[in-house]
Scaffold this active site. Structure first.
Site, PDB file in Angstrom:
ATOM      1  N   LYS A  65      -9.677  -3.065   1.441  1.00 33.96           N
ATOM      2  CA  LYS A  65     -10.173  -1.694   1.678  1.00 33.96           C
ATOM      3  C   LYS A  65     -11.440  -1.785   0.603  1.00 33.96           C
ATOM      4  CE  LYS A  65      -8.424   1.696   2.591  1.00 33.96           C
ATOM      5  NZ  LYS A  65      -8.528   2.398   4.004  1.00 33.96           N
ATOM      6  N   THR A 104      -9.091   4.145  -1.519  1.00 37.49           N
ATOM      7  CA  THR A 104      -8.232   4.256  -2.359  1.00 37.49           C
ATOM      8  C   THR A 104      -8.351   3.805  -3.746  1.00 37.49           C
ATOM      9  OG1 THR A 104      -6.125   3.110  -2.845  1.00 37.49           O
ATOM     10  CG2 THR A 104      -7.780   1.619  -1.717  1.00 37.49           C
ATOM     11  N   ASP A 105      -7.791   4.299  -4.628  1.00 37.23           N
ATOM     12  CA  ASP A 105      -8.157   4.054  -6.084  1.00 37.23           C
ATOM     13  C   ASP A 105      -7.764   2.701  -6.483  1.00 37.23           C
ATOM     14  OD1 ASP A 105      -5.353   4.021  -6.159  1.00 37.23           O
ATOM     15  OD2 ASP A 105      -5.226   5.564  -7.847  1.00 37.23           O
ATOM     16  N   GLU A 106      -7.054   1.944  -5.594  1.00 36.49           N
ATOM     17  CA  GLU A 106      -6.523   0.305  -5.695  1.00 36.49           C
ATOM     18  C   GLU A 106      -7.706  -0.333  -5.819  1.00 36.49           C
ATOM     19  OE1 GLU A 106      -3.077  -1.078  -4.100  1.00 36.49           O
ATOM     20  OE2 GLU A 106      -1.871   0.958  -4.167  1.00 36.49           O
ATOM     21  N   TYR A 124      -4.548  -6.138   0.100  1.00 37.66           N
ATOM     22  CA  TYR A 124      -4.870  -4.853   0.809  1.00 37.66           C
ATOM     23  C   TYR A 124      -5.976  -4.278   0.051  1.00 37.66           C
ATOM     24  CZ  TYR A 124      -4.452   0.363   0.585  1.00 37.66           C
ATOM     25  OH  TYR A 124      -4.771   1.589   0.956  1.00 37.66           O
TER      26      TYR A 124
END
Ligand code: NAD
Ligand code: DAU
Length: 351
Positions: free
Chosen positions: A162, A133-135, A158
């Site tokens: 990741k 993810t870009d997060e 989260y």
């Protein structure tokens, strides 16, 4: 690369199920898919309704927890897995804030288990593709965008889980020479997304004229990508991506949350059978902000564009129309996913 036995983890979730359908319907994959999914609250076999019947030789489902090493080892050897596309994860930021433990287990330990199995696999093992993810890059100010070399600065349990799994994948490539690729993608939307996420939540609440909860001032920005475009980018990277590399995937579609919510209200208000005396925008309710809420994401995917000519095909205008229509047309699916577990989550989250 000829893939014979592709393990897709988390194939009963939102993106995983779209990916399985995309691959089986496409023309350049002729192998077999082994879908390993634990069926958590977010996993739904209905997302793949008809697939087993239509592709009896090419699709297998195994209910399995990626944290259960012995079970995953059995599947690996029974099906002679030669490639992995790893989607399985706990994916909802708000849940990670309330209960981070499952995020640590599934996203970190589960990924570690799969990497260990891939490391021990025979020489014909061709690729471990990790969906991320870009997060992991954290939050941006008013300008700039994430590139593949942006330092990781995750802000939620989260995104930290990741980020941790991404680092493990990278380390297995550098240390053991495992053939890996990683993709970091922005916010997906489209059919089969679990209704805890912003877009389906707003569609379903707005249809029923229930309150539309918008966190903080509603001006947080996300980049949006139609799920089929994400699937296409993943497959492009799996086929042609350089091993050991990371690729960003995005939609070139930055939007403030409030603009998305208003757009959905307007689409529904314009449908003759859903018209009413008041605008659905009146349902918008600003609620307490998400702790650690990232302000802005924007993704630079020029590496993917330059290397493979990949660009998203769906515009946000048409993608969101299609998505709204899908939720209106699939009432049975919606009824099944809005189950007791979901009701209790909604009660806990929004009061
Ligand atoms: P989802 O929550 O809809 O689906 C997750 C799936 O994984 C479910 O089918 C669930 O049953 C399965 N799963 C969870 N824990 C498991 C376990 N321990 N063992 C086996 N299966 C398990 O998620 P999604 O939105 O489809 O996201 C898929 C992947 O894509 C995730 O890795 C997520 O981090 C990543 N991602 C999502 C987005 C997005 O916008 N949704 C964007 C970028 C990256
Ligand atoms: O950026 C990629 C990520 O996108 C993925 O890695 C995650 O798995 C996926 O869930 C998604 O994370 P977000 O937190 O961005 O998605 P969500 O739909 O939960 O929220 C989108 C934005 O809307 C975010 O700024 C929070 C806000 N929001 C969300 C909900 C559920 C609201 O304002 N109200 C809400 O009720």
């Amino acid at each position: 690369m000829v893939i014979k036995n592709l393990m897709v983890t988390g194939g009963c979730g939102f993106i995983g199920s779209n990916f399985i359908r995309y691959l089986l319907k496409g023309e350049d994959f002729s192998g077999r898919i082994i879908n390993a999914d634990k069926l958590t609250y977010a996993g739904n076999p209905d997302n793949l309704k008809g697939i087993k019947e239509n592709y009896p030789e090419r699709y297998v489902f195994e209910r399995a927890d990626i944290c259960d090493f012995a079970r995953m080892e059995e599947i690996f050897s029974d099906y002679k897995i030669d490639t992995i596309c790893h989607f399985a994860a706990e994916s909802h930021v708000d849940r990670s804030i309330k209960r981070p433990d499952t995020f640590i287990n599934t996203n970190i330990i589960g990924t570690f288990n799969l990497l260990e199995l891939a490391r021990a696999a025979p020489d014909n093992f061709s690729l471990f593709h990790h969906i991320s993810t870009d997060e992991v890059y954290g939050s941006l100010g008013k300008t700039g965008s994430f590139v593949e070399t942006t330092p990781y600065k995750p802000n939620s349990p989260y995104s930290a889980s990741k980020a941790s799994s991404d680092h493990l994948v990278r380390a297995y490539n550098r240390t053991y020479g495992l053939p890996t690729t990683i993709s970091n993608c922005s916010n997906n939307y489209g059919p089969y997304q679990f209704p805890e996420k912003l877009i389906p939540l707003v569609i379903l609440n707005a249809v029923n004229r229930e309150k539309l909860p918008v966190y903080g001032d509603g001006r947080n920005i996300r980049d949006w990508l139609y799920v089929e475009d994400h699937c296409d980018a993943i497959w492009t990277i799996m086929k042609s991506g350089r091993r050991g590399e990371t690729y960003n995937i995005g939609g070139d579609m930055e939007m403030e949350n409030i603009a998305i919510v208003e757009m959905i209200c307007d689409i529904l208000d314009e449908m003759p059978h859903l018209k009413g005396s008041s605008s659905r925008r009146d349902l918008i309710t600003f609620v307490e902000d998400r702790p650690g809420h990232d302000r802005r994401y924007a993704i630079d995917f020029s590496k993917l564009r330059k290397e493979f000519n990949w660009v998203p095909r769906e515009s946000f205008n048409s993608g969101i129309q299609k998505t709204v229509s899908w939720y209106l047309e699939n009432k049975e699916w919606v009824k099944r996913v809005i189950n007791k577990e979901y009701q209790s989550w909604i009660g806990e989250q929004y009061g």
